[in-house]
Design an enzyme around this catalytic site. Structure first.
Site, PDB file in Angstrom:
ATOM      1  N   TYR A  80     -14.049  12.829  -1.807  1.00 44.22           N
ATOM      2  CA  TYR A  80     -13.831  11.382  -1.927  1.00 44.22           C
ATOM      3  C   TYR A  80     -13.612  10.972  -3.386  1.00 44.22           C
ATOM      4  O   TYR A  80     -12.729  10.172  -3.686  1.00 44.22           O
ATOM      5  CB  TYR A  80     -15.007  10.614  -1.313  1.00 44.22           C
ATOM      6  CG  TYR A  80     -14.684   9.159  -1.047  1.00 44.22           C
ATOM      7  CD1 TYR A  80     -14.164   8.753   0.179  1.00 44.22           C
ATOM      8  CD2 TYR A  80     -14.881   8.188  -2.029  1.00 44.22           C
ATOM      9  CE1 TYR A  80     -13.845   7.421   0.428  1.00 44.22           C
ATOM     10  CE2 TYR A  80     -14.561   6.862  -1.801  1.00 44.22           C
ATOM     11  CZ  TYR A  80     -14.049   6.478  -0.571  1.00 44.22           C
ATOM     12  OH  TYR A  80     -13.723   5.154  -0.344  1.00 44.22           O
ATOM     13  N   PRO A 124      -5.064   6.207   5.685  1.00 44.79           N
ATOM     14  CA  PRO A 124      -5.844   5.636   4.584  1.00 44.79           C
ATOM     15  C   PRO A 124      -7.353   5.906   4.635  1.00 44.79           C
ATOM     16  O   PRO A 124      -8.069   5.543   3.701  1.00 44.79           O
ATOM     17  CB  PRO A 124      -5.551   4.138   4.674  1.00 44.79           C
ATOM     18  CG  PRO A 124      -5.014   3.910   6.038  1.00 44.79           C
ATOM     19  CD  PRO A 124      -4.415   5.180   6.511  1.00 44.79           C
ATOM     20  N   HIS A 183     -18.047   2.282  -8.167  1.00 43.17           N
ATOM     21  CA  HIS A 183     -18.906   2.582  -7.014  1.00 43.17           C
ATOM     22  C   HIS A 183     -19.378   4.030  -7.054  1.00 43.17           C
ATOM     23  O   HIS A 183     -18.565   4.942  -7.158  1.00 43.17           O
ATOM     24  CB  HIS A 183     -18.145   2.351  -5.699  1.00 43.17           C
ATOM     25  CG  HIS A 183     -17.974   0.906  -5.353  1.00 43.17           C
ATOM     26  ND1 HIS A 183     -17.573   0.476  -4.120  1.00 43.17           N
ATOM     27  CD2 HIS A 183     -18.183  -0.208  -6.088  1.00 43.17           C
ATOM     28  CE1 HIS A 183     -17.531  -0.850  -4.099  1.00 43.17           C
ATOM     29  NE2 HIS A 183     -17.886  -1.286  -5.291  1.00 43.17           N
ATOM     30  N   LYS A 190      -6.759   8.140  -0.174  1.00 43.36           N
ATOM     31  CA  LYS A 190      -6.127   9.154  -1.020  1.00 43.36           C
ATOM     32  C   LYS A 190      -4.668   8.894  -1.401  1.00 43.36           C
ATOM     33  O   LYS A 190      -4.151   9.521  -2.333  1.00 43.36           O
ATOM     34  CB  LYS A 190      -6.201  10.527  -0.319  1.00 43.36           C
ATOM     35  CG  LYS A 190      -7.589  11.135  -0.303  1.00 43.36           C
ATOM     36  CD  LYS A 190      -7.956  11.677  -1.671  1.00 43.36           C
ATOM     37  CE  LYS A 190      -9.428  11.962  -1.827  1.00 43.36           C
ATOM     38  NZ  LYS A 190     -10.175  10.946  -2.570  1.00 43.36           N
ATOM     39  N   TYR A 210     -17.796   2.491   6.106  1.00 44.40           N
ATOM     40  CA  TYR A 210     -16.891   3.097   7.086  1.00 44.40           C
ATOM     41  C   TYR A 210     -17.646   3.175   8.404  1.00 44.40           C
ATOM     42  O   TYR A 210     -18.726   3.775   8.461  1.00 44.40           O
ATOM     43  CB  TYR A 210     -16.498   4.512   6.642  1.00 44.40           C
ATOM     44  CG  TYR A 210     -15.553   4.556   5.462  1.00 44.40           C
ATOM     45  CD1 TYR A 210     -16.025   4.443   4.153  1.00 44.40           C
ATOM     46  CD2 TYR A 210     -14.183   4.735   5.648  1.00 44.40           C
ATOM     47  CE1 TYR A 210     -15.153   4.504   3.069  1.00 44.40           C
ATOM     48  CE2 TYR A 210     -13.312   4.804   4.571  1.00 44.40           C
ATOM     49  CZ  TYR A 210     -13.792   4.678   3.289  1.00 44.40           C
ATOM     50  OH  TYR A 210     -12.930   4.731   2.226  1.00 44.40           O
TER      51      TYR A 210
HETATM   52  P1  RFL Z   1       5.470   2.920  -2.614  1.00 47.84           P
HETATM   53  O1  RFL Z   1       4.310   2.083  -3.035  1.00 47.84           O
HETATM   54  O2  RFL Z   1       5.919   2.876  -1.205  1.00 47.84           O
HETATM   55  O3  RFL Z   1       6.688   2.534  -3.569  1.00 47.84           O
HETATM   56  C1  RFL Z   1       8.004   3.008  -3.360  1.00 47.84           C
HETATM   57  C2  RFL Z   1       8.980   2.009  -3.930  1.00 47.84           C
HETATM   58  O4  RFL Z   1      10.315   2.487  -3.748  1.00 47.84           O
HETATM   59  C3  RFL Z   1      11.137   1.417  -3.320  1.00 47.84           C
HETATM   60  N1  RFL Z   1      12.304   1.954  -2.596  1.00 47.84           N
HETATM   61  C4  RFL Z   1      13.530   2.029  -3.137  1.00 47.84           C
HETATM   62  N2  RFL Z   1      14.024   1.675  -4.326  1.00 47.84           N
HETATM   63  C5  RFL Z   1      15.343   1.879  -4.553  1.00 47.84           C
HETATM   64  N3  RFL Z   1      16.191   2.406  -3.639  1.00 47.84           N
HETATM   65  C6  RFL Z   1      15.739   2.780  -2.418  1.00 47.84           C
HETATM   66  N4  RFL Z   1      16.572   3.301  -1.513  1.00 47.84           N
HETATM   67  C7  RFL Z   1      14.352   2.603  -2.126  1.00 47.84           C
HETATM   68  N5  RFL Z   1      13.587   2.844  -1.051  1.00 47.84           N
HETATM   69  C8  RFL Z   1      12.350   2.445  -1.348  1.00 47.84           C
HETATM   70  C9  RFL Z   1      10.214   0.581  -2.443  1.00 47.84           C
HETATM   71  O5  RFL Z   1      10.673  -0.768  -2.306  1.00 47.84           O
HETATM   72  C10 RFL Z   1       8.910   0.674  -3.211  1.00 47.84           C
HETATM   73  O6  RFL Z   1       8.750  -0.366  -4.158  1.00 47.84           O
HETATM   74  O7  RFL Z   1       5.224   4.472  -2.959  1.00 47.84           O
HETATM   75  P2  RFL Z   1       4.422   5.119  -4.204  1.00 47.84           P
HETATM   76  O8  RFL Z   1       4.818   4.465  -5.503  1.00 47.84           O
HETATM   77  O9  RFL Z   1       4.566   6.577  -4.051  1.00 47.84           O
HETATM   78  O10 RFL Z   1       2.906   4.696  -3.984  1.00 47.84           O
HETATM   79  C11 RFL Z   1       2.159   5.169  -2.880  1.00 47.84           C
HETATM   80  C12 RFL Z   1       1.086   4.156  -2.474  1.00 47.84           C
HETATM   81  O11 RFL Z   1       1.697   2.889  -2.318  1.00 47.84           O
HETATM   82  C13 RFL Z   1       0.371   4.552  -1.160  1.00 47.84           C
HETATM   83  O12 RFL Z   1       0.135   5.932  -1.126  1.00 47.84           O
HETATM   84  C14 RFL Z   1      -0.990   3.827  -0.993  1.00 47.84           C
HETATM   85  O13 RFL Z   1      -0.818   2.465  -0.878  1.00 47.84           O
HETATM   86  C15 RFL Z   1      -1.750   4.357   0.238  1.00 47.84           C
HETATM   87  N6  RFL Z   1      -3.016   3.669   0.513  1.00 47.84           N
HETATM   88  C16 RFL Z   1      -4.168   3.959  -0.193  1.00 47.84           C
HETATM   89  N7  RFL Z   1      -4.155   4.892  -1.186  1.00 47.84           N
HETATM   90  C17 RFL Z   1      -5.279   5.138  -1.927  1.00 47.84           C
HETATM   91  O14 RFL Z   1      -5.233   6.015  -2.816  1.00 47.84           O
HETATM   92  N8  RFL Z   1      -6.467   4.454  -1.723  1.00 47.84           N
HETATM   93  C18 RFL Z   1      -6.569   3.509  -0.762  1.00 47.84           C
HETATM   94  O15 RFL Z   1      -7.614   2.872  -0.661  1.00 47.84           O
HETATM   95  C19 RFL Z   1      -5.408   3.246   0.076  1.00 47.84           C
HETATM   96  N9  RFL Z   1      -5.447   2.310   1.030  1.00 47.84           N
HETATM   97  C20 RFL Z   1      -3.070   2.671   1.515  1.00 47.84           C
HETATM   98  C21 RFL Z   1      -4.314   2.023   1.756  1.00 47.84           C
HETATM   99  C22 RFL Z   1      -1.937   2.328   2.256  1.00 47.84           C
HETATM  100  C23 RFL Z   1      -2.029   1.371   3.237  1.00 47.84           C
HETATM  101  N10 RFL Z   1      -0.834   1.063   3.954  1.00 47.84           N
HETATM  102  C24 RFL Z   1      -0.346  -0.245   4.112  1.00 47.84           C
HETATM  103  C25 RFL Z   1       0.055   2.124   4.341  1.00 47.84           C
HETATM  104  C26 RFL Z   1      -4.415   1.054   2.733  1.00 47.84           C
HETATM  105  C27 RFL Z   1      -3.289   0.742   3.503  1.00 47.84           C
HETATM  106  C28 RFL Z   1      -3.459  -0.278   4.589  1.00 47.84           C
HETATM  107  C1  PHB Z   2      -8.858  -0.759   0.813  1.00 53.62           C
HETATM  108  O1  PHB Z   2      -9.677  -1.388   0.124  1.00 53.62           O
HETATM  109  O2  PHB Z   2      -7.743  -1.226   1.113  1.00 53.62           O
HETATM  110  C2  PHB Z   2      -9.217   0.596   1.305  1.00 53.62           C
HETATM  111  C3  PHB Z   2     -10.399   1.176   0.880  1.00 53.62           C
HETATM  112  C4  PHB Z   2     -10.754   2.436   1.349  1.00 53.62           C
HETATM  113  C5  PHB Z   2      -9.921   3.087   2.236  1.00 53.62           C
HETATM  114  C6  PHB Z   2      -8.723   2.512   2.648  1.00 53.62           C
HETATM  115  C7  PHB Z   2      -8.369   1.250   2.187  1.00 53.62           C
HETATM  116  O3  PHB Z   2     -10.290   4.309   2.715  1.00 53.62           O
END
Ligand code: RFL
Ligand code: PHB
Length: 392
Positions: free
Chosen positions: A385, A293, A72, A297, A201
């Protein structure tokens, strides 16, 4: 058991670090509290900066991402009922982002790890970390009723916001910075074509909305909801009706709706723990910081921490030097805070807060109007971004 690096957590941070270390000949073991299927079932991020894509390439897992990811070059901002495109590629000298789900990134990394024969212990219970202020840290866990111990040189805390690593730091060794937002995002995933080929957005008096996607046939949509909403109270019909009310007339008329395959509410929070290293424990990803989110980032920051951490560890094992490890926390935090600021700003500009009111709504719309009309302001959004540069 012995490993050079013990990685706690098999989310994107832990798996990507494991893969980069493996390719450099450094032996790392990953301990994960949940099962592999559970980790793959979490629907989260969708947008990758070029820096994250480059790192996945470096880890040797970029093939499917390049074949299936959607490139994109812009996003749309919708306010006062009208959509405006931000030409990110045009404003940043050709940079773009790639839409490819976190689930797919995780799956590719898990497959590569399995193919490499590297060890991941899933469903590791009661993981605890010890001696990280000495040169011989130890990690203990329970599996199938037995206690196990891993002696290692370093511990990588990649265990997310609710993990054990940050919690194990002595009181006073770490400072927390936090803002909790008074709303959440209700998200659904559905096998319907996206309403537009780029992300939209939306700032609307009823609240924020986001139209995103996972592929040309799978959409991801979000609406801002109060924190006390329950997902059970949101039928698919109620969700689609609310989303349509927040979209512009054309998008509302053309959006394809269908049954949801996932539906969940995520709270929004900004959080940073400083420093990100304590002795031989290094935190990476959500274990050290959380962003709302709105700026897409979180996963990208996790990748940038892992980039710095993998390079520091590889340098240490090649030269014996601790210089890069000593620099790890400061280097990460400079980039982290820029993303925290950007995510907070996007969140503040796009959401309806309890005290936004009619005046606040007008100010938000005027800021957006200025943003889409000013090349300087649009460029600032675009360069953040697509991802700010790395230090090395
Ligand atoms: P995670 O993915 O939380 O993984 C951590 C892992 O550690 C395990 N764990 C343990 N294992 C052993 N012993 C313990 N005591 C433990 N405690 C926990 C967990 O089970 C898990 O498997 O962290 P990590 O790897 O640092 O990754 C971070 C990302 O997951 C997170 O930042 C993103 O998902 C955030 N996010 C987005 N980021 C983007 O860059 N672009 C996006 O478009 C974006 N959209 C989002 C998002 C996060 C969202 N939510 C649900 C918070 C959209 C949403 C809705
Ligand atoms: C997503 O596709 O889950 C998503 C995309 C952009 C954002 C947050 C989440 O800023």
């Amino acid at each position: 058991m012995r490993a050079q690096v013990a990685i706690i957590g098999a989310g994107p941070s832990g798996l990507l670090l494991g893969q980069l270390l493996h390719r450099a000949g450094i032996d790392a073991i990953i301990l994960e509290r949940k099962s592999g299927e559970y980790v793959l079932g979490r629907i989260r991020a969708g947008v990758l900066e070029q820096g994250a894509v480059d790192l996945l390439d470096e880890a040797g897992v970029g093939k499917r991402l390049h074949a299936e990811g959607l490139v994109h070059g812009g996003i749309e901002l919708c306010f006062d009922g009208k959509r405006h495109r931000i030409d990110m590629a045009g404003l940043t000298g050709g940079k773009h982002v790639t839409v490819y789900g976190q689930t797919e990134v995780t799956r590719d990394l898990m497959d590569a790890r399995a193919a490499a024969g590297a060890k991941t212990v899933y469903e590791a219970e009661d993981v605890s970390i010890h001696g990280f202020d000495t040169t011989s840290p130890v990690v203990r866990y329970r599996k199938d009723g037995a206690t196990h111990e891993i002696a290692c040189d370093f511990i990588a805390g990649c265990d997310g916001f609710h993990g054990v690593c940050r919690e194990s730091l002595p009181a006073g060794a770490v400072k927390h910075f936090e803002r909790v937002y008074p709303f959440g995002w209700l998200g659904i995933l559905a096998d319907v074509p996206p309403v537009s080929h780029e992300l939209i957005y939306v700032n609307h008096p009823r609240g924020f909305a986001l139209c995103s996607m996972r592929s040309r046939t799978r959409s991801r949509y979000y609406v801002q909801v109060p924190l006390d909403e329950k997902v059970e109270d949101w039928s698919d019909d109620r969700f689609w009706d609310e989303l349509k009310r927040r979209l512009d007339t054309q998008a509302a008329a053309t959006i394809v709706t269908g049954p949801s395959i996932e539906k969940s509410i995520a709270p929004l929070r900004s959080f940073v723990a400083e420093p990100m290293r304590f002795g031989r424990l290094m935190l990476a990803g959500d274990a050290a910081h959380i962003v709302p989110p709105t700026g897409a980032k979180g996963l990208n920051l996790a990748a940038s921490d892992v980039r710095y951490l993998s390079r520091a560890l590889i340098d240490h094992y090649r030269t014996g030097s601790m210089t890069e490890i000593d620099a790890y926390s400061d280097k990460c935090l400079r980039r982290v805070w820029k993303a925290v600021r950007f995510s907070w700003w996007m969140t503040s500009m796009m959401h309806r807060f309890p005290d936004t009111g009619e005046f606040g709504q007008k100010i938000q719309e005027t800021e957006l109007d200025y943003l889409v009309g000013s090349k300087a302001a649009s460029t600032s959004l675009a360069e953040n971004y697509v991802g700010l540069p790395f230090e090395d």
